[in-house]
Design a protein around this motif. Structure first.
Motif, PDB file in Angstrom:
ATOM      1  N   PHE A   1      37.557  81.130  40.111  1.00 30.21           N
ATOM      2  CA  PHE A   1      38.321  79.963  39.680  1.00 30.21           C
ATOM      3  C   PHE A   1      39.758  80.369  39.390  1.00 30.21           C
ATOM      4  CE2 PHE A   1      33.904  79.169  38.868  1.00 30.21           C
ATOM      5  CZ  PHE A   1      33.720  77.841  39.214  1.00 30.21           C
ATOM      6  N   GLU A   2      40.611  79.369  39.269  1.00 27.57           N
ATOM      7  CA  GLU A   2      42.023  79.611  39.019  1.00 27.57           C
ATOM      8  C   GLU A   2      42.320  79.391  37.536  1.00 27.57           C
ATOM      9  OE1 GLU A   2      46.252  78.613  41.289  1.00 27.57           O
ATOM     10  OE2 GLU A   2      44.442  77.466  41.735  1.00 27.57           O
ATOM     11  N   TRP A   3      43.008  80.345  36.919  1.00 31.19           N
ATOM     12  CA  TRP A   3      43.274  80.310  35.487  1.00 31.19           C
ATOM     13  C   TRP A   3      44.778  80.220  35.214  1.00 31.19           C
ATOM     14  CZ3 TRP A   3      39.390  80.706  31.665  1.00 31.19           C
ATOM     15  CH2 TRP A   3      38.099  80.932  32.168  1.00 31.19           C
ATOM     16  N   VAL A   4      45.081  79.703  34.022  1.00 29.21           N
ATOM     17  CA  VAL A   4      46.453  79.724  33.511  1.00 29.21           C
ATOM     18  C   VAL A   4      46.390  80.191  32.052  1.00 29.21           C
ATOM     19  CG1 VAL A   4      47.322  77.897  35.011  1.00 29.21           C
ATOM     20  CG2 VAL A   4      46.321  77.289  32.799  1.00 29.21           C
TER      21      VAL A   4
ATOM     22  N   SER B   1      50.038  83.038  37.154  1.00 28.17           N
ATOM     23  CA  SER B   1      49.950  83.992  38.258  1.00 28.17           C
ATOM     24  C   SER B   1      48.516  84.074  38.785  1.00 28.17           C
ATOM     25  CB  SER B   1      50.424  85.368  37.803  1.00 28.17           C
ATOM     26  OG  SER B   1      49.569  85.888  36.803  1.00 28.17           O
ATOM     27  N   GLY B   2      48.367  84.791  39.878  1.00 25.19           N
ATOM     28  CA  GLY B   2      47.079  84.825  40.557  1.00 25.19           C
ATOM     29  C   GLY B   2      46.070  85.808  40.005  1.00 25.19           C
ATOM     30  N   PHE B   3      46.394  86.529  38.934  1.00 31.04           N
ATOM     31  CA  PHE B   3      45.479  87.575  38.470  1.00 31.04           C
ATOM     32  C   PHE B   3      45.057  87.396  37.012  1.00 31.04           C
ATOM     33  CE2 PHE B   3      48.140  89.335  41.840  1.00 31.04           C
ATOM     34  CZ  PHE B   3      47.153  89.705  42.747  1.00 31.04           C
TER      35      PHE B   3
ATOM     36  N   GLN C   1      53.755  82.286  42.514  1.00 27.13           N
ATOM     37  CA  GLN C   1      55.071  81.982  41.951  1.00 27.13           C
ATOM     38  C   GLN C   1      55.478  80.533  42.221  1.00 27.13           C
ATOM     39  OE1 GLN C   1      57.451  84.116  40.293  1.00 27.13           O
ATOM     40  NE2 GLN C   1      55.610  85.340  39.962  1.00 27.13           N
ATOM     41  N   HIS C   2      55.111  80.023  43.425  1.00 30.45           N
ATOM     42  CA  HIS C   2      55.563  78.693  43.823  1.00 30.45           C
ATOM     43  C   HIS C   2      54.384  77.744  44.076  1.00 30.45           C
ATOM     44  CE1 HIS C   2      59.500  80.523  44.189  1.00 30.45           C
ATOM     45  NE2 HIS C   2      58.992  81.444  44.998  1.00 30.45           N
ATOM     46  N   TRP C   3      53.236  78.053  43.466  1.00 31.21           N
ATOM     47  CA  TRP C   3      52.046  77.189  43.586  1.00 31.21           C
ATOM     48  C   TRP C   3      51.653  76.982  45.055  1.00 31.21           C
ATOM     49  CZ3 TRP C   3      49.479  76.041  39.216  1.00 31.21           C
ATOM     50  CH2 TRP C   3      50.178  76.003  38.009  1.00 31.21           C
ATOM     51  N   GLU C   4      51.764  78.018  45.862  1.00 31.53           N
ATOM     52  CA  GLU C   4      51.466  77.863  47.284  1.00 31.53           C
ATOM     53  C   GLU C   4      50.249  78.686  47.655  1.00 31.53           C
ATOM     54  OE1 GLU C   4      53.728  78.184  51.632  1.00 31.53           O
ATOM     55  OE2 GLU C   4      54.749  78.845  49.803  1.00 31.53           O
ATOM     56  N   LEU C   5      49.277  78.040  48.298  1.00 29.92           N
ATOM     57  CA  LEU C   5      48.065  78.728  48.708  1.00 29.92           C
ATOM     58  C   LEU C   5      48.267  79.425  50.047  1.00 29.92           C
ATOM     59  CD1 LEU C   5      45.380  76.031  47.806  1.00 29.92           C
ATOM     60  CD2 LEU C   5      45.933  78.115  46.534  1.00 29.92           C
TER      61      LEU C   5
END
Length: 665
Positions: free
Chosen positions: A197-200, A216-218, A353-357
């Motif tokens: 899943f994606e976290w913030v 970020s992605g990690f 960084q720019h919300w791009e998959l």
């Protein structure tokens, strides 16, 4: 004397034996005149007695054994294309109370309704939403106590679901499950497998919890460390030792540490519902205190690029503040579903960084995980098809690619995985609305449906007033798609999502047109929500308990006046509609073997007039000597004379719906 539910019920009670005998002997495929609200109140013994006489002792005995499997009526098919002609009934089990009561309800359905779609069957999360699954456990609220008392071997909701699918198969119905490519924001899956899943992270340390410190992605790696420290301090929920490293515990390779063991260690044993809930809430509190939360799911373009709305929040029972998110650059259909989190099916470019998959970098463990989990459920309960929730999601800004690979769409991947593992007939019913390009997803939704290999799709006829210019245009387009595309649009009558006070306008007129057309267009699939046959005609807004949509949630907060419910679902009292639909079903019963699966030939096609007329291509076969012509008016009245009608006799006439039998050549 006007029709009332009481008079319908009285007729049923006076002739109960006549109606049940016709069903038990096989002369009828359903129990005529049986109101759905009466059927669901049948005792378990009463239903079993009826089924024993209908199915026979051996079939009933096998069906009631959760260790046995009754073959599906779809089993002989080599793919899921059988769905393209299925007449489907959608059921929110919460409105009837248990899986078992679905059997009672099915006694009221003629064989022409050959498929049953179950709205989500999993444990729900925030506000009890069926679409916010919190685990892969079956929802315990669908357990039937009376069934367990009479048949003690059926002592779990899982066993009861298995035998209900068995019985539906024995009754000639295919059965579908809802497949959801998202979960509750803090589901057990999210906490057990953060990397899927994606976290913030909100800026709680900097004193600005209403803004994002990191997306970020990690971040999932930090979340894993935080959960691991919680486990080391509090111990595992099932008492087992942490005899391995953190990386092994959170590995998405299920061969390293089976998912069930990981879940037991984090939350406890499956049927300890209270214990699992307490552990999950404690873990949530632990993570939220550090600012960690999953990114909420979004619908429609632009999908990505969201921020916290500091002025839109709620405070839960623990005193935690939950902020709503908003799009940076919203478009017409942009929505944020605050309680839900989508699986992280792709990696992000430039560390997000720019919300791009990065669609060339699929997060393969997420694909493997959801495919295996859905397949496990299909295999356990013998489901025949899936309804793919939010199948319209197409997140690639460039639209549908010319070459579709294995990681184009998760619902497509699930269908192909199940089919490849021994269920070639497994079908895919897609939740899409056939919207214009770049509305619900990027690109052309028609191309997307073909790319994901959907067999049929919901469509949006249920969201239009019968007879309106929009309805006529869409209906005409749908039939064109049926003949020119690789998927079949449904003639959808009503869904649980459209049985809602906001949509009463759609059902003040044209209800018999909807039902009649859906049933007798035998080369087009159809969908109707449970309870439509008695649904009240709401000239003004009804009570909340009259709308099945409001039972998709469990909201008891009186501040939410448009959604709150305080009592069980209340069946409609529309006796006129029940009696008219009953007459349609009974006539369909008398000719169904002659017309089922036949191709349509239009005499007056959709869009040409305020009524439609069609016949079915004649089969040169002595077993089907009759030919029928069907007409349905969107205004409730047909003209006395219809041009170019061959010599024929009227055999059915009901409020603007008419059938002729053509004289033999």
């Amino acid at each position: 004397m006007p029709n009332t539910i009481a008079t319908s019920q009285a007729r049923w009670e006076q002739q109960y034996r006549l109606y049940t005998d016709a069903y038990e002997s096989g002369r009828m495929s359903f129990i005529s005149s049986l109101l759905p609200q009466t059927a669901v109140q049948f005792s378990v013994y009463q239903t079993l007695d009826i089924l024993h006489k209908r199915l026979g002792n051996d079939t009933l005995r096998r069906a009631l054994n959760p260790n046995e499997t009754i073959d599906s009526p779809a089993r002989g098919n080599t793919d899921g294309s059988w769905l393209k002609r299925s007449n489907m009934i959608g059921v929110n089990v919460r409105t009837i109370g248990s899986f078992w009561k679905l059997i009672n309800y099915t006694l009221t359905l003629s064989a022409s309704h050959d498929s049953i779609h179950l709205l989500p069957i999993w444990e729900p999360g925030v506000v009890g939403s069926l679409y916010g699954m919190v685990s892969w456990e079956i929802n315990p609220e669908f357990f039937d106590i009376e069934l367990a008392r009479l048949v003690p071997a059926l002592d779990s909701v899982e066993k009861q679901l298995k035998i209900v699918v068995n019985l539906l198969h024995a009754m000639g119905r295919t059965v579908g499950m809802d497949v959801i490519p998202h979960t509750d924001r803090f589901s057990e899956m999210v906490l057990a497998c953060p990397s899927l899943f994606e976290w913030v992270q909100r800026d709680v340390k900097g004193g600005h919890p209403d803004s994002l410190a990191d997306h970020s992605g990690f971040i999932h790696r930090c979340v894993e460390e935080s959960i691991w420290q919680y486990l080391k301090f509090h111990g595992s929920a099932d008492g087992s030792p942490l005899a391995f490293a953190k990386d092994a515990f959170f590995s998405t390779d299920l061969a390293i540490l089976m998912d069930n063991q990981r879940l037991r260690m984090l939350f406890g044993y499956p049927h300890d519902y209270g214990g699992r809930l307490r552990r999950r809430l404690a873990l949530i509190k632990h993570l939220v205190a550090q600012g960690y939360e999953t990114l909420p799911m979004t619908m429609a373009p632009p999908y990505r690029g969201i921020h916290i709305d500091p002025n839109d929040y709620v405070i839960d029972d623990f005193g935690q503040t939950w902020y709503q998110y908003a799009f940076d650059k919203p478009e017409a259909m942009s929505r944020v579903f605050g309680p839900l989190a989508r699986y992280r099916f792709y990696e992000s470019k430039d560390n997000n960084q720019h919300w791009e998959l990065d669609f060339d970098q699929p997060n393969k463990p997420a694909w493997d995980y959801i495919c295996r989990k859905v397949y496990d459920c299909q295999r356990t309960y013998n489901f025949d098809f899936m309804r793919g929730d939010m199948a319209h999601v197409q997140m690639r800004p460039t639209g549908v690619p010319a070459e579709v690979d294995a990681y184009y769409d998760p619902l497509r991947a699930i269908k192909k995985y199940v089919q490849a593992n021994g269920v070639p007939y497994y079908g895919f019913f897609a939740e899409t609305f056939l919207a214009p390009p770049d509305t619900m997803g990027y690109g052309n939704e028609l191309d997307h449906l073909e790319a994901i290999e959907a067999d049929s799709t919901l469509g949006d006829l249920q969201s239009m007033v019968v007879g309106s210019a929009e309805f006529r245009r869409q209906f005409s387009d749908y039939y064109t798609y049926l003949k020119t595309r690789r998927f079949a649009p449904n003639f959808t009558v009503m869904t649980a999502d459209k049985d809602d006070p906001r949509f009463d306008e759609f059902y003040r007129t044209g209800n018999l047109f909807r039902y009649f057309t859906a049933l007798f267009l035998t080369d087009m699939p159809s969908y109707v929500g449970m309870g439509f046959e008695v649904r009240n005609l709401h000239e003004q807004r009804g009570e909340n308990e009259e709308y099945s949509k409001l039972y998709v949630f469990q909201i008891g907060d009186d501040r939410q006046t448009d959604k709150v419910t305080h009592a069980p679902f209340r069946w409609g009292q529309n006796a006129d509609q029940f009696e008219a639909i009953l007459r349609i079903r009974e006539f369909a019963e008398s000719i169904w073997a002659e017309i089922v699966g036949r191709e349509t030939e239009w005499l007056i096609a959709p869009g040409e007039s305020d009524f439609i007329v069609w016949k079915q291509t004649r089969v040169i076969d002595e077993s089907t000597p009759s030919e029928y012509i069907f007409a349905a008016s969107m205004t409730g009245k047909l003209p006395d004379e219809i041009p170019e009608l061959p010599e024929s006799e009227v055999v059915f006439d009901e409020a603007g719906c008419r059938i002729w039998r053509v004289a033999s050549a």
